[in-house]
Scaffold this motif. Structure first.
Motif, mmCIF file in Angstrom:
data_model
loop_
_atom_site.group_PDB
_atom_site.id
_atom_site.type_symbol
_atom_site.label_atom_id
_atom_site.label_comp_id
_atom_site.label_asym_id
_atom_site.label_seq_id
_atom_site.Cartn_x
_atom_site.Cartn_y
_atom_site.Cartn_z
ATOM 1 N N ASP A 8 0.842 -1.197 0.000
ATOM 2 C CA ASP A 8 0.000 0.000 0.000
ATOM 3 C C ASP A 8 0.876 1.245 0.000
ATOM 4 O O ASP A 8 1.395 1.649 1.040
ATOM 5 N N PRO A 9 1.047 1.891 -1.154
ATOM 6 C CA PRO A 9 1.918 3.066 -1.238
ATOM 7 C C PRO A 9 1.454 4.242 -0.379
ATOM 8 O O PRO A 9 2.245 5.124 -0.081
ATOM 9 N N LEU A 10 0.179 4.272 0.015
ATOM 10 C CA LEU A 10 -0.342 5.357 0.848
ATOM 11 C C LEU A 10 -0.516 4.912 2.303
ATOM 12 O O LEU A 10 -1.348 5.441 3.032
ATOM 13 N N LEU A 11 0.280 3.951 2.703
ATOM 14 C CA LEU A 11 0.180 3.369 4.032
ATOM 15 C C LEU A 11 0.428 4.378 5.149
ATOM 16 O O LEU A 11 -0.212 4.317 6.206
ATOM 17 N N CYS A 12 1.333 5.317 4.941
ATOM 18 C CA CYS A 12 1.793 6.186 6.029
ATOM 19 C C CYS A 12 0.658 6.975 6.674
ATOM 20 O O CYS A 12 0.532 7.010 7.903
ATOM 21 N N HIS A 13 -0.159 7.629 5.871
ATOM 22 C CA HIS A 13 -1.221 8.470 6.421
ATOM 23 C C HIS A 13 -2.209 7.628 7.226
ATOM 24 O O HIS A 13 -2.661 8.038 8.302
ATOM 25 N N LYS A 14 -2.532 6.452 6.728
ATOM 26 C CA LYS A 14 -3.454 5.563 7.435
ATOM 27 C C LYS A 14 -2.874 5.142 8.785
ATOM 28 O O LYS A 14 -3.580 5.119 9.803
ATOM 29 N N LEU A 15 -1.593 4.813 8.792
ATOM 30 C CA LEU A 15 -0.956 4.420 10.054
ATOM 31 C C LEU A 15 -1.034 5.535 11.080
ATOM 32 O O LEU A 15 -1.368 5.295 12.246
ATOM 33 N N LEU A 16 -0.715 6.746 10.675
ATOM 34 C CA LEU A 16 -0.695 7.867 11.611
ATOM 35 C C LEU A 16 -2.070 8.114 12.216
ATOM 36 O O LEU A 16 -2.198 8.342 13.426
ATOM 37 N N GLU A 17 -3.116 8.073 11.395
ATOM 38 C CA GLU A 17 -4.465 8.305 11.901
ATOM 39 C C GLU A 17 -4.868 7.229 12.902
ATOM 40 O O GLU A 17 -5.446 7.520 13.956
ATOM 41 N N GLU A 18 -4.584 5.982 12.588
ATOM 42 C CA GLU A 18 -4.966 4.885 13.483
ATOM 43 C C GLU A 18 -4.115 4.873 14.748
ATOM 44 O O GLU A 18 -4.593 4.497 15.835
ATOM 45 N N MET A 19 -2.855 5.284 14.625
ATOM 46 C CA MET A 19 -2.012 5.369 15.821
ATOM 47 C C MET A 19 -2.501 6.476 16.752
ATOM 48 O O MET A 19 -2.501 6.308 17.982
ATOM 49 N N ARG A 20 -2.939 7.590 16.196
ATOM 50 C CA ARG A 20 -3.509 8.656 17.032
ATOM 51 C C ARG A 20 -4.755 8.161 17.763
ATOM 52 O O ARG A 20 -4.940 8.450 18.953
ATOM 53 N N ASP A 21 -5.601 7.431 17.067
ATOM 54 C CA ASP A 21 -6.802 6.893 17.701
ATOM 55 C C ASP A 21 -6.443 5.967 18.864
ATOM 56 O O ASP A 21 -7.074 6.006 19.927
ATOM 57 N N TYR A 22 -5.437 5.133 18.657
ATOM 58 C CA TYR A 22 -5.006 4.214 19.716
ATOM 59 C C TYR A 22 -4.509 4.999 20.931
ATOM 60 O O TYR A 22 -4.858 4.676 22.083
ATOM 61 N N LEU A 23 -3.705 6.014 20.700
ATOM 62 C CA LEU A 23 -3.165 6.802 21.804
ATOM 63 C C LEU A 23 -4.285 7.505 22.559
ATOM 64 O O LEU A 23 -4.254 7.592 23.797
ATOM 65 N N ARG A 24 -5.283 8.005 21.856
ATOM 66 C CA ARG A 24 -6.428 8.630 22.525
ATOM 67 C C ARG A 24 -7.141 7.617 23.428
ATOM 68 O O ARG A 24 -7.469 7.907 24.586
ATOM 69 N N ARG A 25 -7.382 6.426 22.890
ATOM 70 C CA ARG A 25 -8.117 5.402 23.640
ATOM 71 C C ARG A 25 -7.355 4.962 24.884
ATOM 72 O O ARG A 25 -7.959 4.545 25.880
ATOM 73 N N HIS A 26 -6.033 5.057 24.814
ATOM 74 C CA HIS A 26 -5.213 4.603 25.938
ATOM 75 C C HIS A 26 -4.646 5.777 26.736
ATOM 76 O O HIS A 26 -3.661 5.604 27.472
ATOM 77 N N THR A 27 -5.293 6.921 26.604
ATOM 78 C CA THR A 27 -4.971 8.134 27.382
ATOM 79 C C THR A 27 -3.485 8.464 27.392
ATOM 80 O O THR A 27 -2.886 8.681 28.447
ATOM 81 N N MET A 28 -2.898 8.475 26.197
ATOM 82 C CA MET A 28 -1.501 8.869 26.047
ATOM 83 C C MET A 28 -1.424 10.133 25.199
ATOM 84 O O MET A 28 -2.125 10.278 24.202
ATOM 85 N N ASN A 29 -0.538 11.039 25.588
ATOM 86 C CA ASN A 29 -0.405 12.314 24.885
ATOM 87 C C ASN A 29 0.523 12.258 23.685
ATOM 88 O O ASN A 29 0.510 13.162 22.859
ATOM 89 N N SER A 30 1.366 11.221 23.605
ATOM 90 C CA SER A 30 2.354 11.196 22.535
ATOM 91 C C SER A 30 2.744 9.767 22.177
ATOM 92 O O SER A 30 2.550 8.841 22.976
ATOM 93 N N TYR A 31 3.335 9.642 20.995
ATOM 94 C CA TYR A 31 3.877 8.341 20.588
ATOM 95 C C TYR A 31 4.956 7.883 21.572
ATOM 96 O O TYR A 31 5.019 6.711 21.950
ATOM 97 N N SER A 32 5.791 8.803 21.996
ATOM 98 C CA SER A 32 6.903 8.442 22.879
ATOM 99 C C SER A 32 6.426 7.860 24.195
ATOM 100 O O SER A 32 7.140 7.068 24.831
ATOM 101 N N ASP A 33 5.204 8.231 24.634
ATOM 102 C CA ASP A 33 4.659 7.655 25.866
ATOM 103 C C ASP A 33 4.434 6.153 25.740
ATOM 104 O O ASP A 33 4.383 5.436 26.742
ATOM 105 N N LEU A 34 4.279 5.674 24.511
ATOM 106 C CA LEU A 34 3.985 4.259 24.266
ATOM 107 C C LEU A 34 5.237 3.396 24.195
ATOM 108 O O LEU A 34 5.186 2.194 24.476
ATOM 109 N N VAL A 35 6.359 4.026 23.855
ATOM 110 C CA VAL A 35 7.583 3.264 23.565
ATOM 111 C C VAL A 35 8.108 2.544 24.803
ATOM 112 O O VAL A 35 8.269 3.149 25.880
ATOM 113 N N GLY A 36 8.384 1.246 24.653
ATOM 114 C CA GLY A 36 8.982 0.473 25.726
ATOM 115 C C GLY A 36 8.060 0.176 26.889
ATOM 116 O O GLY A 36 8.525 -0.004 28.021
#
Length: 318
Positions: free
Chosen positions: A283-311
């Motif tokens: 999927d050549p347009l994969l990036c935008h889809k990933l970012l939107e779904e990752m934001r949704d995940y972070l919202r659901r798990h009450t995280m303010n940033s991607y870095s909060d999820l790491v490790g």
């Protein structure tokens, strides 16, 4: 970090080896040519990606291997391109000036057949607009009978030691999953001066034409990438995470990521950034889809940033 409001958009920008990336997504070497291939795709946006790693580059031009060089396998892909490229000096003088550096970052991918060659490639790219240099230590050392640098921690460290004085740019060492002890290789390249780790490179594999009873790939073996290697990549990142965290060295996790779920798994086991390669062919347009779904995940798990999820992996021992 506590999440403050449902209206807040989670921050997907990251810090990686002293660099500020606008998103954690990094397009991997060999999958987007020299950074210009995806500009022709309608809907593509360079602002969705933190960095593009250029095609593997050697000191002198290379024609690469004879065909067949690419073969689709169940849930993956074999490739043995052979580092076809026009040489480091040509890339710096003719290709880099044409790239949209204001839209995203571009990193070099250095290759060589001796530590001295790697060092010279680093010197050439040091005086260029690339913001970092990834080191492909999966190349064979011709002085040692073709043994791959990445399969020997001592030789891997020698490459980093040779390159370190030649550039002030961050060095990111790409670790091979084919080594006996990836954590030991990580430790030695960190002590030699690397600023980041790419985990993992492709696995070695082959395919056979049963009618001809011959290898499909002219090189016989090739690098296996795609979803088939994802469980291996996650395990290798998990093995590497402790030594990387001890030295505050970030990890660019990669290997079979084709969905937001995959990317989130990689973040949880310790990927400070996310590498996309074979998934872009799906999927050549994969990036935008990933970012939107990752934001949704972070919202659901009450995280303010991607870095909060790491490790944040929780094991039964904890």
């Amino acid at each position: 970090m506590a999440y403050s409001s449902d209206s807040v958009t989670p921050n997907l920008s990251i810090q990686f080896a002293g660099l500020h990336l606008q998103t954690p997504l990094v397009l991997l070497s060999g999958c987007v040519g020299f950074g210009e291939e995806y500009t022709r795709i309608e809907g593509w946006d360079n602002h969705d990606i933190g960095a593009v790693i250029l095609k593997g580059t050697t000191l002198e031009p290379r024609m690469g291997n004879a065909p067949h060089r690419v073969y689709e396998t169940p849930s993956g892909m074999l490739n043995a391109i052979g580092l076809q490229n026009p040489g480091a000096r040509y890339v710096v003088d003719h290709i880099l000036p044409q790239l949209p550096h204001k839209e995203t970052q571009f990193w070099a991918n250095a290759n060589g057949t001796s530590p001295e060659e790697y060092a010279e490639v680093a010197r050439i790219f040091d005086d260029s607009p690339v913001t970092a240099i990834e080191i492909n230590i999966s190349c064979p050392n011709v002085k040692e009978g073709g043994v791959h640098f990445g399969n020997n921690p001592v030789m891997a460290a020698r490459v980093v030691e040779a390159m370190r004085p030649m550039t002030k740019k961050p060095l990111i060492t790409k670790l091979s999953p084919n080594t006996a002890d990836i954590a030991e290789t990580a430790r030695m390249v960190i002590e030699a001066g690397t600023d980041g780790l790419s985990v993992i490179n492709t696995l070695v594999g082959m395919a056979v034409d049963i009618e001809q009873r011959s290898p499909v790939i002219a090189n016989i073996s090739g690098g296996l990438s795609g979803p088939a290697i994802k469980p291996v990549a996650l395990w290798k990142i998990h093995q590497t995470r402790a030594v990387a965290a001890k030295h505050n060295i970030p990890i660019l996790g990669q290997g079979g990521i084709t969905s937001a779920k995959d990317a989130i798994e990689f973040a949880i086991v310790g990927s400070d950034a996310i590498g996309l390669g074979t998934g872009l062919f799906y999927d050549p347009l994969l990036c935008h889809k990933l970012l939107e779904e990752m934001r949704d995940y972070l919202r659901r798990h009450t995280m303010n940033s991607y870095s909060d999820l790491v490790g944040t992996l929780v094991t039964s021992a904890e």
